[in-house]
Design an enzyme around this catalytic site. Structure first.
Site, PDB file in Angstrom:
ATOM      1  CG  ASN A  99      -0.386  -0.136   2.534  1.00  0.00           C
ATOM      2  OD1 ASN A  99       0.528  -0.921   2.748  1.00  0.00           O
ATOM      3  ND2 ASN A  99      -0.920   0.616   3.485  1.00  0.00           N
ATOM      4  CD  GLU A 102      -1.307   5.036   4.955  1.00  0.00           C
ATOM      5  OE1 GLU A 102      -1.974   4.143   5.490  1.00  0.00           O
ATOM      6  OE2 GLU A 102      -0.691   5.907   5.599  1.00  0.00           O
ATOM      7  CG  ASN A 103      -0.944  11.536  -1.306  1.00  0.00           C
ATOM      8  OD1 ASN A 103      -1.331  12.580  -0.786  1.00  0.00           O
ATOM      9  ND2 ASN A 103      -0.187  11.502  -2.393  1.00  0.00           N
ATOM     10  CB  CYS A 135      -5.460  -1.038  -1.811  1.00  0.00           C
ATOM     11  SG  CYS A 135      -6.756  -0.088  -0.985  1.00  0.00           S
ATOM     12  CD  GLU A 159      -5.626  -5.670  -1.122  1.00  0.00           C
ATOM     13  OE1 GLU A 159      -4.943  -4.619  -0.981  1.00  0.00           O
ATOM     14  OE2 GLU A 159      -6.473  -6.037  -0.286  1.00  0.00           O
ATOM     15  CB  CYS A 193     -10.946  -2.048   0.757  1.00  0.00           C
ATOM     16  SG  CYS A 193     -10.316  -1.364  -0.795  1.00  0.00           S
ATOM     17  CB  CYS A 225      -9.127  -4.277  -3.314  1.00  0.00           C
ATOM     18  SG  CYS A 225      -7.858  -3.035  -2.992  1.00  0.00           S
TER      19      CYS A 225
END
Length: 160
Positions: free
Chosen positions: A62, A64-65, A73, A75, A112, A115
């Site tokens: 993953n 992030e930002n 993600c 996946e 999620c 995904c």
């Protein structure tokens, strides 16, 4: 007349000694790659490893930002890269491993919603399920035979 649509879903759970060699390899790669995830905001590290039908294995984590909606993600990252570079090679298995932060015990997670829909897209494209492996604490592996086990009423035509 009232109509009822019913779908049954199930996950299989395997102890480590029951894993196949390829499952163990994919889960190990997903666990390895999660350690270098870019997750400074949530401290939730996720790694994913993908097996294609030709035997190639890809992995991602993953990313992030600070602007949360633009994170990616693990996946979706691995599927996007693999399918962008191998658009005619079907994905066969996707392994997912996660934990709260470095050094902590693994967390049992499923993909999620975004995904799940992405996995569904590639199952539809290739006309075959993608086996989903999820590693939890105590070396238990949860296996879904395809996205229908995690997204039973996915975005598709219910009449087909």
């Amino acid at each position: 007349m009232k109509k009822r649509i019913e779908i049954n879903v199930a996950l299989e759970v395997f102890a480590k000694e029951e894993w196949s060699e390829i499952d163990a390899s994919l889960l190990a790669e997903a666990e390895r790659i999660l350690e270098i995830a870019h997750a400074p905001y949530s401290n939730f590290l996720v790694g994913a490893a993908l097996l294609l039908e030709d035997g190639q294995i890809f992995s991602a984590n993953n990313q992030e930002n600070v602007s949360f909606p633009v994170g990616v993600c693990a996946e979706r990252a691995v599927l996007s890269y693999a399918m962008g570079n191998n658009p005619n090679t079907a994905p066969v298995k996707l392994a997912i491993v996660a934990k709260r932060r470095a050094g902590m015990e693994l967390a049992t997670v499923t993909p999620c919603g975004l995904c799940r829909q992405t996995i569904n897209e590639y199952e539809f494209k290739f006309g075959k399920p993608i086996e989903i492996l999820m590693l939890g604490p105590g070396d238990e592996m949860y296996r879904a035979s395809g996205i229908d086990q995690l997204l039973p009423f996915r975005f598709s035509d219910l009449n087909s």
